[in-house]
Scaffold this motif. Sequence first.
Motif, PDB file in Angstrom:
ATOM      1  N   ARG A  55       8.367  10.996  -0.630  1.00  0.00           N
ATOM      2  CA  ARG A  55       7.336  12.035  -0.701  1.00  0.00           C
ATOM      3  C   ARG A  55       6.075  11.602   0.074  1.00  0.00           C
ATOM      4  NH1 ARG A  55       7.288  15.399  -5.490  1.00  0.00           N
ATOM      5  NH2 ARG A  55       9.254  15.255  -6.629  1.00  0.00           N
ATOM      6  N   PRO A  56       5.572  12.437   0.989  1.00  0.00           N
ATOM      7  CA  PRO A  56       4.341  12.069   1.707  1.00  0.00           C
ATOM      8  C   PRO A  56       3.108  12.386   0.869  1.00  0.00           C
ATOM      9  CG  PRO A  56       5.095  14.187   2.483  1.00  0.00           C
ATOM     10  CD  PRO A  56       6.127  13.719   1.481  1.00  0.00           C
ATOM     11  N   CYS A  57       2.019  11.683   1.149  1.00  0.00           N
ATOM     12  CA  CYS A  57       0.730  12.041   0.563  1.00  0.00           C
ATOM     13  C   CYS A  57       0.408  13.450   1.045  1.00  0.00           C
ATOM     14  CB  CYS A  57      -0.351  11.056   1.009  1.00  0.00           C
ATOM     15  SG  CYS A  57      -2.029  11.557   0.578  1.00  0.00           S
ATOM     16  N   ALA A  58       0.101  14.350   0.122  1.00  0.00           N
ATOM     17  CA  ALA A  58      -0.113  15.753   0.470  1.00  0.00           C
ATOM     18  C   ALA A  58      -1.333  15.944   1.358  1.00  0.00           C
ATOM     19  CB  ALA A  58      -0.259  16.582  -0.798  1.00  0.00           C
ATOM     20  N   ARG A  59      -2.261  14.984   1.333  1.00  0.00           N
ATOM     21  CA  ARG A  59      -3.514  15.160   2.092  1.00  0.00           C
ATOM     22  C   ARG A  59      -3.406  14.619   3.509  1.00  0.00           C
ATOM     23  NH1 ARG A  59      -9.049  12.469   1.851  1.00  0.00           N
ATOM     24  NH2 ARG A  59     -10.526  14.130   2.295  1.00  0.00           N
ATOM     25  N   CYS A  60      -3.024  13.354   3.664  1.00  0.00           N
ATOM     26  CA  CYS A  60      -3.044  12.736   4.990  1.00  0.00           C
ATOM     27  C   CYS A  60      -1.678  12.676   5.664  1.00  0.00           C
ATOM     28  CB  CYS A  60      -3.625  11.328   4.915  1.00  0.00           C
ATOM     29  SG  CYS A  60      -2.557  10.123   4.061  1.00  0.00           S
ATOM     30  N   LYS A  61      -0.611  12.755   4.883  1.00  0.00           N
ATOM     31  CA  LYS A  61       0.759  12.694   5.404  1.00  0.00           C
ATOM     32  C   LYS A  61       1.086  11.345   6.047  1.00  0.00           C
ATOM     33  CE  LYS A  61       0.732  17.215   4.708  1.00  0.00           C
ATOM     34  NZ  LYS A  61       1.314  17.807   3.494  1.00  0.00           N
ATOM     35  N   GLU A  62       0.240  10.340   5.851  1.00  0.00           N
ATOM     36  CA  GLU A  62       0.425   9.062   6.528  1.00  0.00           C
ATOM     37  C   GLU A  62       1.238   8.058   5.726  1.00  0.00           C
ATOM     38  OE1 GLU A  62      -0.484   8.165   9.584  1.00  0.00           O
ATOM     39  OE2 GLU A  62      -1.278  10.159  10.009  1.00  0.00           O
ATOM     40  N   VAL A  63       1.223   8.156   4.407  1.00  0.00           N
ATOM     41  CA  VAL A  63       1.972   7.224   3.554  1.00  0.00           C
ATOM     42  C   VAL A  63       2.924   8.015   2.671  1.00  0.00           C
ATOM     43  CG1 VAL A  63       0.139   5.489   3.542  1.00  0.00           C
ATOM     44  CG2 VAL A  63       0.161   7.254   1.792  1.00  0.00           C
ATOM     45  N   ARG A  64       3.934   7.316   2.137  1.00  0.00           N
ATOM     46  CA  ARG A  64       4.957   7.997   1.334  1.00  0.00           C
ATOM     47  C   ARG A  64       5.201   7.240   0.034  1.00  0.00           C
ATOM     48  NH1 ARG A  64       7.772  12.002   3.816  1.00  0.00           N
ATOM     49  NH2 ARG A  64       7.081  12.425   5.941  1.00  0.00           N
ATOM     50  N   TYR A  65       5.717   7.974  -0.950  1.00  0.00           N
ATOM     51  CA  TYR A  65       5.958   7.414  -2.276  1.00  0.00           C
ATOM     52  C   TYR A  65       7.313   7.885  -2.796  1.00  0.00           C
ATOM     53  CZ  TYR A  65       0.951   6.638  -1.962  1.00  0.00           C
ATOM     54  OH  TYR A  65      -0.287   6.236  -1.545  1.00  0.00           O
ATOM     55  N   CYS A  66       7.887   7.064  -3.697  1.00  0.00           N
ATOM     56  CA  CYS A  66       9.196   7.439  -4.242  1.00  0.00           C
ATOM     57  C   CYS A  66       9.055   8.418  -5.407  1.00  0.00           C
ATOM     58  CB  CYS A  66       9.978   6.193  -4.667  1.00  0.00           C
ATOM     59  SG  CYS A  66       9.111   5.135  -5.815  1.00  0.00           S
ATOM     60  N   ASN A  67       7.867   8.466  -6.048  1.00  0.00           N
ATOM     61  CA  ASN A  67       7.653   9.436  -7.124  1.00  0.00           C
ATOM     62  C   ASN A  67       6.151   9.591  -7.369  1.00  0.00           C
ATOM     63  OD1 ASN A  67       6.807   7.313  -8.985  1.00  0.00           O
ATOM     64  ND2 ASN A  67       8.987   6.759  -9.076  1.00  0.00           N
ATOM     65  N   ARG A  68       5.799  10.528  -8.236  1.00  0.00           N
ATOM     66  CA  ARG A  68       4.402  10.828  -8.503  1.00  0.00           C
ATOM     67  C   ARG A  68       3.689   9.671  -9.198  1.00  0.00           C
ATOM     68  NH1 ARG A  68       2.031  15.557  -7.986  1.00  0.00           N
ATOM     69  NH2 ARG A  68       4.053  16.613  -7.848  1.00  0.00           N
ATOM     70  N   ASP A  69       4.398   8.929 -10.046  1.00  0.00           N
ATOM     71  CA  ASP A  69       3.774   7.800 -10.736  1.00  0.00           C
ATOM     72  C   ASP A  69       3.299   6.746  -9.739  1.00  0.00           C
ATOM     73  OD1 ASP A  69       4.104   8.894 -13.224  1.00  0.00           O
ATOM     74  OD2 ASP A  69       6.012   7.872 -13.631  1.00  0.00           O
ATOM     75  N   CYS A  70       4.137   6.465  -8.732  1.00  0.00           N
ATOM     76  CA  CYS A  70       3.748   5.485  -7.720  1.00  0.00           C
ATOM     77  C   CYS A  70       2.532   5.978  -6.934  1.00  0.00           C
ATOM     78  CB  CYS A  70       4.912   5.223  -6.760  1.00  0.00           C
ATOM     79  SG  CYS A  70       6.088   3.989  -7.369  1.00  0.00           S
TER      80      CYS A  70
END
Length: 297
Positions: A35-50
Motif C-alpha cells: 500500500r502506498p502512502c496516500a499523500r506522497c506515494k513515495e513509500v509503501r506499507y504492508c498494512n495500516r498498522d505499519c
Amino acid sequence: MNNQGWPDERCAACGLKAKLNMGARGNAPLYIRLRPCARCKEVRYCNRDCQRKDWAKHKKNCVLPGDQPPPPMDEDLRKAVMAQIARRGVYIMAHASDKNGTGKLGPDDKIHVHTIGFHEHGAPELFITNLPHRLLQRAGGFLSYTRNERPVDKPFADGETMAVNGLTFKAESLTGTSLQTANDRACVAVRAFYELKKSAPLVPFVSLTLEKEDELDPEILAKLEAKPADYENDPVRKAEALAAERLAAQVAAQDAFAANRDRLAAKAAGNPVEKRGKPVEDGDITGGARLALAEMG
C-alpha cells in the motif's frame, strides 16, 4: 521493479517484502504491491498498522507530489555551512560558469556571491551579482562584516549604500521574477540548506550592486587575501574540499555522458564532433556551480 511485479518492494515500517501472488495467471503480476502512502506515494506499507507506526518518522519527509524541496545539499557541504554559520554567523557561497572551457577564471570574469545564514533570523539573504572575480575576497569580507556588525533585524533599505574593504555597494530588494529566479536558480542553495519545499514562501533577498571600487593599501590587501594559518587543517575547508571533489566528479560524469551522446549523434548524422572544454580543476569553480568560501574574515 520489472514487468513481472515488484519483488524488491519493502514495507517502510517492518521491512516485509511484497507478497508473492500465488494465484497469478496469464499476465497477472507475480507480486502484489504494498500500500502506498496516500499523500506522497513515495513509500509503501504492508498494512495500516505499519503505516501508523511509521508516521512519526515519515511525516518529516511526506510531501505532496511536486512539492519536494530542491535536491539535498551535499552532506559535507552542509557540515561546512553549519560550522561556518556557528563560527561567523554566515556562510558565503560563490557561483560562476566556466564559459571559456579552461577551468579557470580570469580576474575580471564575473561571478555571483550570496549568503546563507540570514534566513534563520527572519532577515533577507544578501546577493551580489556580476562581481569581478578579483574582488571575491574583499566582497566576502563585506558580507561577513555586514552580518556581524549590523543588527540582523535591520536589513538594508532600498537605495542604501555601504562601504567596506574599499568596496561600496548599493542595496535593492529583489521582487517579482528576479526574486523567483534567485530562489529557483541563482541562490537555490539557500532553499536546499533549509530544506524548503516548493510551497514554502520565497526566501527574501537584497541585491547588492557594486557602485565604487577604491584601491587599497597593498599591505591591507595582502592581509585580506591571506589564508589563515590553520587553513590546511581547518575542518570547514576539508568538508568543502570533499564536497567540491564529489561535485567535480558529477560534472565530469555528466560531461562525459553528454560528449558520448554528441559523438553518437554526430556519427549517425555523418558530422564531425565538436570537442568540449576541459572540466574545472583544483576545486575552483566547478562547471557552473559552487565555490565555497571558508576563509572570509
